[in-house]
Design a protein around this motif. Structure first.
Motif, PDB file in Angstrom:
ATOM      1  N   MET A   1      45.775 -33.691  42.261  1.00  0.00           N
ATOM      2  CA  MET A   1      44.459 -34.238  41.922  1.00  0.00           C
ATOM      3  C   MET A   1      44.649 -35.582  41.239  1.00  0.00           C
ATOM      4  SD  MET A   1      41.366 -32.338  39.914  1.00  0.00           S
ATOM      5  CE  MET A   1      39.817 -33.165  39.619  1.00  0.00           C
ATOM      6  N   MET A   2      43.796 -36.543  41.597  1.00  0.00           N
ATOM      7  CA  MET A   2      43.922 -37.900  41.069  1.00  0.00           C
ATOM      8  C   MET A   2      42.544 -38.483  40.773  1.00  0.00           C
ATOM      9  SD  MET A   2      46.746 -39.607  43.658  1.00  0.00           S
ATOM     10  CE  MET A   2      45.614 -39.706  45.062  1.00  0.00           C
ATOM     11  N   LEU A   3      42.537 -39.531  39.968  1.00  0.00           N
ATOM     12  CA  LEU A   3      41.382 -40.398  39.835  1.00  0.00           C
ATOM     13  C   LEU A   3      41.756 -41.677  40.570  1.00  0.00           C
ATOM     14  CD1 LEU A   3      38.695 -39.927  38.347  1.00  0.00           C
ATOM     15  CD2 LEU A   3      39.557 -41.402  36.518  1.00  0.00           C
ATOM     16  N   THR A   4      40.952 -42.054  41.541  1.00  0.00           N
ATOM     17  CA  THR A   4      41.235 -43.227  42.371  1.00  0.00           C
ATOM     18  C   THR A   4      40.192 -44.300  42.082  1.00  0.00           C
ATOM     19  OG1 THR A   4      42.299 -41.922  44.114  1.00  0.00           O
ATOM     20  CG2 THR A   4      41.405 -44.071  44.736  1.00  0.00           C
ATOM     21  N   CYS A   5      40.660 -45.493  41.717  1.00  0.00           N
ATOM     22  CA  CYS A   5      39.774 -46.567  41.264  1.00  0.00           C
ATOM     23  C   CYS A   5      39.932 -47.811  42.134  1.00  0.00           C
ATOM     24  CB  CYS A   5      40.105 -46.949  39.817  1.00  0.00           C
ATOM     25  SG  CYS A   5      40.249 -45.544  38.684  1.00  0.00           S
ATOM     26  N   LEU A   6      38.860 -48.553  42.266  1.00  0.00           N
ATOM     27  CA  LEU A   6      38.924 -49.853  42.924  1.00  0.00           C
ATOM     28  C   LEU A   6      39.448 -50.882  41.934  1.00  0.00           C
ATOM     29  CD1 LEU A   6      35.553 -50.013  44.916  1.00  0.00           C
ATOM     30  CD2 LEU A   6      37.854 -49.842  45.882  1.00  0.00           C
ATOM     31  N   LYS A   7      40.487 -51.606  42.314  1.00  0.00           N
ATOM     32  CA  LYS A   7      41.041 -52.625  41.418  1.00  0.00           C
ATOM     33  C   LYS A   7      40.033 -53.727  41.117  1.00  0.00           C
ATOM     34  CE  LYS A   7      46.017 -52.258  42.337  1.00  0.00           C
ATOM     35  NZ  LYS A   7      47.215 -52.975  42.860  1.00  0.00           N
ATOM     36  N   GLU A   8      39.130 -53.991  42.058  1.00  0.00           N
ATOM     37  CA  GLU A   8      38.169 -55.066  41.858  1.00  0.00           C
ATOM     38  C   GLU A   8      37.242 -54.803  40.669  1.00  0.00           C
ATOM     39  OE1 GLU A   8      34.384 -54.203  44.693  1.00  0.00           O
ATOM     40  OE2 GLU A   8      36.195 -54.853  45.751  1.00  0.00           O
ATOM     41  N   THR A   9      37.182 -53.542  40.218  1.00  0.00           N
ATOM     42  CA  THR A   9      36.363 -53.210  39.048  1.00  0.00           C
ATOM     43  C   THR A   9      37.059 -53.608  37.749  1.00  0.00           C
ATOM     44  OG1 THR A   9      37.284 -50.968  38.837  1.00  0.00           O
ATOM     45  CG2 THR A   9      35.366 -51.248  40.275  1.00  0.00           C
TER      46      THR A   9
ATOM     47  N   GLU B   1      36.234 -30.054  36.753  1.00  0.00           N
ATOM     48  CA  GLU B   1      35.939 -30.955  35.642  1.00  0.00           C
ATOM     49  C   GLU B   1      36.814 -30.697  34.420  1.00  0.00           C
ATOM     50  OE1 GLU B   1      32.901 -27.569  35.006  1.00  0.00           O
ATOM     51  OE2 GLU B   1      34.182 -28.402  36.588  1.00  0.00           O
ATOM     52  N   TYR B   2      37.426 -29.505  34.345  1.00  0.00           N
ATOM     53  CA  TYR B   2      38.161 -29.155  33.127  1.00  0.00           C
ATOM     54  C   TYR B   2      39.362 -30.062  32.843  1.00  0.00           C
ATOM     55  CZ  TYR B   2      35.222 -24.998  33.298  1.00  0.00           C
ATOM     56  OH  TYR B   2      34.154 -24.150  33.335  1.00  0.00           O
ATOM     57  N   PRO B   3      40.234 -30.326  33.833  1.00  0.00           N
ATOM     58  CA  PRO B   3      41.327 -31.261  33.530  1.00  0.00           C
ATOM     59  C   PRO B   3      40.826 -32.660  33.202  1.00  0.00           C
ATOM     60  CG  PRO B   3      41.315 -30.675  35.868  1.00  0.00           C
ATOM     61  CD  PRO B   3      40.371 -29.747  35.178  1.00  0.00           C
ATOM     62  N   PHE B   4      39.724 -33.074  33.841  1.00  0.00           N
ATOM     63  CA  PHE B   4      39.151 -34.387  33.529  1.00  0.00           C
ATOM     64  C   PHE B   4      38.672 -34.437  32.091  1.00  0.00           C
ATOM     65  CE2 PHE B   4      35.267 -36.870  32.950  1.00  0.00           C
ATOM     66  CZ  PHE B   4      35.716 -38.130  33.262  1.00  0.00           C
ATOM     67  N   LEU B   5      37.920 -33.424  31.671  1.00  0.00           N
ATOM     68  CA  LEU B   5      37.400 -33.398  30.305  1.00  0.00           C
ATOM     69  C   LEU B   5      38.531 -33.320  29.288  1.00  0.00           C
ATOM     70  CD1 LEU B   5      34.325 -31.050  30.845  1.00  0.00           C
ATOM     71  CD2 LEU B   5      34.308 -33.538  30.539  1.00  0.00           C
ATOM     72  N   SER B   6      39.593 -32.583  29.637  1.00  0.00           N
ATOM     73  CA  SER B   6      40.765 -32.504  28.766  1.00  0.00           C
ATOM     74  C   SER B   6      41.409 -33.880  28.622  1.00  0.00           C
ATOM     75  CB  SER B   6      41.771 -31.500  29.335  1.00  0.00           C
ATOM     76  OG  SER B   6      42.951 -31.476  28.561  1.00  0.00           O
ATOM     77  N   TRP B   7      41.489 -34.597  29.724  1.00  0.00           N
ATOM     78  CA  TRP B   7      42.073 -35.940  29.711  1.00  0.00           C
ATOM     79  C   TRP B   7      41.246 -36.889  28.850  1.00  0.00           C
ATOM     80  CZ3 TRP B   7      42.346 -39.481  34.664  1.00  0.00           C
ATOM     81  CH2 TRP B   7      43.157 -40.581  34.397  1.00  0.00           C
TER      82      TRP B   7
ATOM     83  N   VAL C   1      45.590 -45.621  41.328  1.00  0.00           N
ATOM     84  CA  VAL C   1      45.457 -44.168  41.225  1.00  0.00           C
ATOM     85  C   VAL C   1      46.097 -43.665  39.932  1.00  0.00           C
ATOM     86  CG1 VAL C   1      45.364 -43.829  43.721  1.00  0.00           C
ATOM     87  CG2 VAL C   1      47.569 -43.691  42.552  1.00  0.00           C
ATOM     88  N   PHE C   2      45.498 -42.620  39.389  1.00  0.00           N
ATOM     89  CA  PHE C   2      46.005 -41.951  38.197  1.00  0.00           C
ATOM     90  C   PHE C   2      46.155 -40.476  38.530  1.00  0.00           C
ATOM     91  CE2 PHE C   2      43.439 -45.557  36.894  1.00  0.00           C
ATOM     92  CZ  PHE C   2      44.253 -46.214  35.983  1.00  0.00           C
ATOM     93  N   LYS C   3      47.394 -40.013  38.663  1.00  0.00           N
ATOM     94  CA  LYS C   3      47.624 -38.606  38.948  1.00  0.00           C
ATOM     95  C   LYS C   3      47.485 -37.792  37.663  1.00  0.00           C
ATOM     96  CE  LYS C   3      50.661 -39.167  42.975  1.00  0.00           C
ATOM     97  NZ  LYS C   3      51.973 -38.811  43.584  1.00  0.00           N
ATOM     98  N   TYR C   4      46.739 -36.724  37.743  1.00  0.00           N
ATOM     99  CA  TYR C   4      46.531 -35.877  36.567  1.00  0.00           C
ATOM    100  C   TYR C   4      47.866 -35.336  36.044  1.00  0.00           C
ATOM    101  CZ  TYR C   4      41.442 -35.876  36.748  1.00  0.00           C
ATOM    102  OH  TYR C   4      40.123 -36.261  36.690  1.00  0.00           O
TER     103      TYR C   4
ATOM    104  N   ASP D   1      50.722 -36.860  36.053  1.00  0.00           N
ATOM    105  CA  ASP D   1      51.371 -37.921  35.269  1.00  0.00           C
ATOM    106  C   ASP D   1      50.731 -38.090  33.894  1.00  0.00           C
ATOM    107  OD1 ASP D   1      52.986 -38.363  37.445  1.00  0.00           O
ATOM    108  OD2 ASP D   1      51.871 -40.103  38.179  1.00  0.00           O
ATOM    109  N   GLN D   2      49.458 -37.702  33.796  1.00  0.00           N
ATOM    110  CA  GLN D   2      48.738 -37.837  32.528  1.00  0.00           C
ATOM    111  C   GLN D   2      48.926 -36.618  31.633  1.00  0.00           C
ATOM    112  OE1 GLN D   2      47.428 -40.842  32.005  1.00  0.00           O
ATOM    113  NE2 GLN D   2      48.022 -41.364  34.105  1.00  0.00           N
ATOM    114  N   GLY D   3      49.641 -35.601  32.148  1.00  0.00           N
ATOM    115  CA  GLY D   3      49.917 -34.410  31.351  1.00  0.00           C
ATOM    116  C   GLY D   3      48.767 -33.443  31.227  1.00  0.00           C
ATOM    117  N   VAL D   4      47.764 -33.556  32.107  1.00  0.00           N
ATOM    118  CA  VAL D   4      46.593 -32.681  32.006  1.00  0.00           C
ATOM    119  C   VAL D   4      46.301 -31.936  33.312  1.00  0.00           C
ATOM    120  CG1 VAL D   4      45.474 -33.987  30.166  1.00  0.00           C
ATOM    121  CG2 VAL D   4      45.070 -34.634  32.548  1.00  0.00           C
TER     122      VAL D   4
END
Length: 221
Positions: free
Chosen positions: A1-9, A30-36, A94-97, A99-102
């Motif tokens: 699971m990842m959060l994928t972002c546009l660099k242009e932002t 949503e739980y790992p996201f909220l934990s992060w 991209v931010f892999k969950y 890699d973020q420890g969550v």
């Protein structure tokens, strides 16, 4: 699971999240996201010093339509839908969950604890796990054949060979030793993540006796 972002932002790291709109799957995702966010000290109330949460469907539309700066994706599925939409890999961050420890455990096999007292039941489950993992190993070695089996059984007609082959190859990277054995470190990370929700954690105490190697140990014999 990842959060994928546009660099242009302008999102290059978590420090750029405040003030952003982030697409999040619910129904447990949503739980790992909220934990992060809790780990980062970012409120999810839409304030300037926090983030705005967009309840995302299981698609990538919010990113394509610029409704969100970042969206939820899986390495094997939605990420590639973003690429297929014409956005190149050098245009996204991209931010892999993990890699973020969550990262939290997702799909698993579950049994009633009392059934584990029955050797015949344990034997049957062990043979099931062995057969399942043998199937996954075969699919990993033969992604094209695996994809075609899926397509032959796709009543919707929505799947494509290209996407199925790509998904199988990405899933293959996640199989590890293909024993089906629970990764204890991943389990502990899941528990820690679900406990860390600040004033509103998902769980309030560590589970006792929630996992076992009994079946997979039998399968490896």
């Amino acid at each position: 699971m990842m959060l994928t972002c546009l660099k242009e932002t302008g999102v290059e790291g978590p420090e750029d999240f405040p003030g952003r709109t982030l697409g999040v799957w619910f129904f447990g995702n949503e739980y790992p996201f909220l934990s992060w966010m809790s780990k980062l000290g970012l409120p999810t109330d839409g304030s300037d010093k926090g983030v705005t949460v967009l309840k995302q469907g299981f698609n990538v539309d919010p990113l394509i339509q610029k409704q969100a700066d970042c969206i939820s994706t899986m390495t094997y599925n939605e990420y590639w839908q973003v690429i297929d939409a014409g956005i190149t890999e050098d245009q996204i961050k991209v931010f892999k969950y993990e890699d973020q420890g969550v990262a939290t455990l997702e799909d698993g096999l579950y049994v009633l604890e009392d059934n584990l007292k029955d050797p015949a039941f344990v034997d049957k489950m062990a043979r099931f796990v062995s057969a399942s993992m043998k199937g996954w190993e075969y699919a990993k070695a033969n992604p094209e054949e695996a994809a075609n089996i899926i397509l032959e059984n796709d009543a919707t007609g929505a799947q494509t060979e290209k996407h199925q082959i790509r998904m199988m190859k990405e899933i293959g990277k996640l199989l590890g030793d293909a024993s089906g054995k629970l990764d204890e470190a991943a389990y502990q990370r899941t528990v820690d993540s679900l406990l860390s929700g600040g004033s509103d954690p998902v769980i309030t105490k560590k589970p006792e006796g929630a996992w076992t190697h009994v079946v997979t140990d039998k399968a490896s014999m």
